[in-house]
Design an enzyme around this catalytic site. Structure first.
Site, PDB file in Angstrom:
ATOM      1  N   SER A 152       0.620  -0.971  -0.048  1.00 30.88           N
ATOM      2  CA  SER A 152      -0.063   0.104  -0.087  1.00 30.88           C
ATOM      3  C   SER A 152       0.778   1.090  -0.070  1.00 30.88           C
ATOM      4  O   SER A 152       1.954   1.241   0.558  1.00 30.88           O
ATOM      5  CB  SER A 152      -0.704   0.164   1.368  1.00 30.88           C
ATOM      6  OG  SER A 152      -1.367   1.238   1.356  1.00 30.88           O
ATOM      7  N   TYR A 176      -1.774   0.558   9.967  1.00 31.25           N
ATOM      8  CA  TYR A 176      -2.238  -0.536   8.698  1.00 31.25           C
ATOM      9  C   TYR A 176      -0.732  -0.219   7.832  1.00 31.25           C
ATOM     10  O   TYR A 176      -0.314  -1.407   7.504  1.00 31.25           O
ATOM     11  CB  TYR A 176      -3.428   0.251   8.101  1.00 31.25           C
ATOM     12  CG  TYR A 176      -3.433  -0.108   6.557  1.00 31.25           C
ATOM     13  CD1 TYR A 176      -3.929  -1.490   6.499  1.00 31.25           C
ATOM     14  CD2 TYR A 176      -3.196   0.469   5.412  1.00 31.25           C
ATOM     15  CE1 TYR A 176      -4.083  -2.131   5.214  1.00 31.25           C
ATOM     16  CE2 TYR A 176      -3.211   0.141   4.174  1.00 31.25           C
ATOM     17  CZ  TYR A 176      -3.809  -1.249   3.999  1.00 31.25           C
ATOM     18  OH  TYR A 176      -3.764  -1.665   2.858  1.00 31.25           O
ATOM     19  N   LYS A 180       2.003  -3.138   6.506  1.00 30.91           N
ATOM     20  CA  LYS A 180       2.623  -3.438   5.193  1.00 30.91           C
ATOM     21  C   LYS A 180       3.998  -3.511   4.839  1.00 30.91           C
ATOM     22  O   LYS A 180       4.545  -4.174   4.031  1.00 30.91           O
ATOM     23  CB  LYS A 180       1.611  -2.471   4.165  1.00 30.91           C
ATOM     24  CG  LYS A 180       0.017  -2.611   4.070  1.00 30.91           C
ATOM     25  CD  LYS A 180      -0.078  -3.995   3.382  1.00 30.91           C
ATOM     26  CE  LYS A 180      -1.572  -4.303   3.286  1.00 30.91           C
ATOM     27  NZ  LYS A 180      -1.746  -5.631   2.998  1.00 30.91           N
TER      28      LYS A 180
HETATM   29  N1  UFG Z   1     -12.748  10.950   3.121  1.00 34.26           N
HETATM   30  C1  UFG Z   1     -13.485  11.644   3.494  1.00 34.26           C
HETATM   31  N2  UFG Z   1     -14.799  11.304   4.114  1.00 34.26           N
HETATM   32  C2  UFG Z   1     -15.303  10.034   3.760  1.00 34.26           C
HETATM   33  C3  UFG Z   1     -14.222   8.931   3.528  1.00 34.26           C
HETATM   34  C4  UFG Z   1     -12.836   9.675   3.318  1.00 34.26           C
HETATM   35  O1  UFG Z   1     -13.186  12.959   3.522  1.00 34.26           O
HETATM   36  O2  UFG Z   1     -16.426   9.445   4.305  1.00 34.26           O
HETATM   37  C5  UFG Z   1     -11.206  11.407   2.870  1.00 34.26           C
HETATM   38  C6  UFG Z   1     -10.242  10.687   3.830  1.00 34.26           C
HETATM   39  O3  UFG Z   1     -10.170  11.578   4.885  1.00 34.26           O
HETATM   40  C7  UFG Z   1      -9.148  10.698   2.875  1.00 34.26           C
HETATM   41  C8  UFG Z   1      -9.487  10.521   1.465  1.00 34.26           C
HETATM   42  O4  UFG Z   1     -11.066  10.907   1.564  1.00 34.26           O
HETATM   43  O5  UFG Z   1      -8.387  11.986   2.961  1.00 34.26           O
HETATM   44  C9  UFG Z   1      -9.524   9.245   0.934  1.00 34.26           C
HETATM   45  O6  UFG Z   1     -10.063   8.407   2.048  1.00 34.26           O
HETATM   46  P1  UFG Z   1     -10.351   6.912   1.764  1.00 34.26           P
HETATM   47  O7  UFG Z   1     -10.714   6.286   3.051  1.00 34.26           O
HETATM   48  O8  UFG Z   1     -11.046   6.357   0.420  1.00 34.26           O
HETATM   49  O9  UFG Z   1      -8.931   6.176   1.425  1.00 34.26           O
HETATM   50  P2  UFG Z   1      -7.368   6.407   2.342  1.00 34.26           P
HETATM   51  O10 UFG Z   1      -6.419   7.324   1.550  1.00 34.26           O
HETATM   52  O11 UFG Z   1      -7.774   6.698   3.739  1.00 34.26           O
HETATM   53  O12 UFG Z   1      -6.965   4.849   2.174  1.00 34.26           O
HETATM   54  C10 UFG Z   1      -6.802   4.158   1.124  1.00 34.26           C
HETATM   55  C11 UFG Z   1      -6.999   2.619   1.211  1.00 34.26           C
HETATM   56  C12 UFG Z   1      -5.753   1.997   2.201  1.00 34.26           C
HETATM   57  C13 UFG Z   1      -4.523   2.587   1.602  1.00 34.26           C
HETATM   58  C14 UFG Z   1      -4.494   3.953   1.223  1.00 34.26           C
HETATM   59  C15 UFG Z   1      -3.234   4.342   0.340  1.00 34.26           C
HETATM   60  O13 UFG Z   1      -7.986   2.230   2.165  1.00 34.26           O
HETATM   61  O14 UFG Z   1      -5.856   0.844   2.381  1.00 34.26           O
HETATM   62  O15 UFG Z   1      -5.667   4.330   0.615  1.00 34.26           O
HETATM   63  O16 UFG Z   1      -3.347   5.585  -0.149  1.00 34.26           O
HETATM   64  F1  UFG Z   1      -3.620   2.261   2.485  1.00 34.26           F
END
Ligand code: UFG
Length: 369
Positions: A152, A176, A180
């Site tokens: 990741s 997490y 990884k």
């Molecule tokens: N976000 C919101 N509202 C939501 C969901 C997410 O504002 O309801 C924001 C988060 O705070 C973040 C962005 O949107 O800034 C993306 O969030 P995601 O939860 O879609 O994805 P993440 O970047 O947190 O994580 C994903 C995967 C992980 C991985 C990561 C690597 O879920 O497994 O990408 O970039 F590690």
């Protein structure tokens, strides 16, 4: 699907769920040469699904090992064998490696919610590091078939600069990502000691849809939550609007699951051809902010996205964007469906289809559980 339960001499049960039309395999006993197969852990999940689909379509025998903790297994293609077990279940793994000659392993199974990992670090280290060691021991004992690991972008933490390349320091900012990074190091040393050919694919933000969509409860990912808000669900909570980014919301590199799947097949071809392993970024090199994703959804579905501002989510870096150059040069991988409009459209179509299927099942008195 047909189910078969075997009680092992130590009293534990190994459960097999044979999907329609599948299940043929050599026994490995009495001198019978076992049939070869590709093992896919976590194969019933969101990122693995399109990989399993492609492997099966290519005529390969596929054995999926999955505990079905976040997916039902119902979307697996016919002919794929599902072994319902944990990746740390040595008994089930021994059975798999004796029934089949495993010619390659794709290891997807993991806990993968960044926010949850901040609350439950020990569970993440148990599921993402300790249990897969049992898998790795079996892989080594089986003669080290090529091993493709779902890593990741979370291994980078808050990169010093974006786009971030594989050589960057790994400084995860959540458990997490730490798990990884740990497993990548374990693969590194296993490769040196035992000759294991391995690749770690560092996914950026897996998105879009390629095949049936299984809604997650709770859903934590941005794009499904934006789509749900557009469809009339709860308003989107935008986690953080004071990041040091152009519009103050967090920036991510969204990559279509169909492109990720092609990256896995390219990694396997590379290892089979004797190519040097190691980590590869799978991302596009282009970042979008939360606000830009919201705008793209509004444009694609023609509806407003109700939203409210919320504090930053613990463990979230401000910006993560890939330098995908190494995967392009070495694996010949290029994303083809990862433009934001295609990602959003494919996810929306799949979500609508899942909603229609759930409604039809409810009418038929089948809740799908
Ligand atoms: N976000 C919101 N509202 C939501 C969901 C997410 O504002 O309801 C924001 C988060 O705070 C973040 C962005 O949107 O800034 C993306 O969030 P995601 O939860 O879609 O994805 P993440 O970047 O947190 O994580 C994903 C995967 C992980 C991985 C990561 C690597 O879920 O497994 O990408 O970039 F590690």
């Amino acid at each position: 699907m047909r189910e078969q339960v075997e009680r092992r001499p130590d009293g534990r049960e190994v459960r097999y769920f044979w999907s329609d039309g599948g299940g043929a395999a050599g026994t490995g006993a009495g001198g019978v040469r076992p049939a070869s197969a590709v093992l896919v852990t976590g194969g019933a999940g969101y990122v693995a699904g399109p990989v399993v689909q492609r492997l099966a379509a290519a005529g390969l025998a596929v054995v999926v090992l999955d505990n079905l903790s976040t997916s039902s297994g119902r979307t697996l293609p016919a002919g794929v064998t599902l072994v319902r077990a944990e990746v740390g279940d040595a008994v089930a793994l021994r059975e798999v490696f004796s029934r089949w000659r495993i010619e390659a392993v794709f290891h997807f199974a993991a806990d993968s919610r960044v926010g949850e990992s901040m609350q439950q670090p020990l569970a993440y280290f148990r599921h993402n590091v300790r249990e897969p060691l049992v898998l790795l021991e079996q892989v080594v004992a089986a003669g080290c078939p090529p091993f493709v690991f779902s890593s990741s972008a979370a291994v980078y933490g808050v990169p010093e600069a974006v786009p971030v390349a594989e050589e960057a320091h790994l400084r995860p900012v959540n458990p997490y990502g730490e798990t990884k990074a740990h497993f990548e190091r374990i693969l590194h040393w296993t490769g040196l000691a035992h000759g294991l050919p391995w690749v770690a694919l560092r996914y950026f933000n897996a998105a879009g849809a390629d095949g049936p969509w299984e809604p997650k409860v709770p859903e934590t990912h941005l794009i499904p939550n934006v789509l749900a808000a557009a469809a009339g669900g709860a308003p989107l909570r935008v986690f953080g609007s004071d990041y040091p980014t152009p519009d103050g919301t967090a920036v991510r590199d969204y990559v279509h699951v169909a492109d990720l799947a092609e990256g896995h097949l390219a990694a396997l071809r590379h290892l089979r051809a004797g190519g040097a392993g190691g980590p590869f970024n799978l991302g596009t090199g282009v970042g979008y902010s939360v606000a830009q994703v919201v705008a793209a959804v509004e444009a694609a579905v023609g509806r407003p996205v109700p939203r409210e501002m919320a504090p930053r989510r613990a463990g979230d870096p401000p910006a993560l964007v890939a330098d995908p150059g190494r995967a392009q040069r070495v694996l010949g991988w290029r994303p083809r469906r990862s433009d934001l409009a295609t990602i959003v459209r494919d996810a929306w179509t799949a979500l609508q289809a899942a909603g229609a299927a759930a409604a039809a099942a409810a009418r038929a008195g089948d809740t799908g559980r």
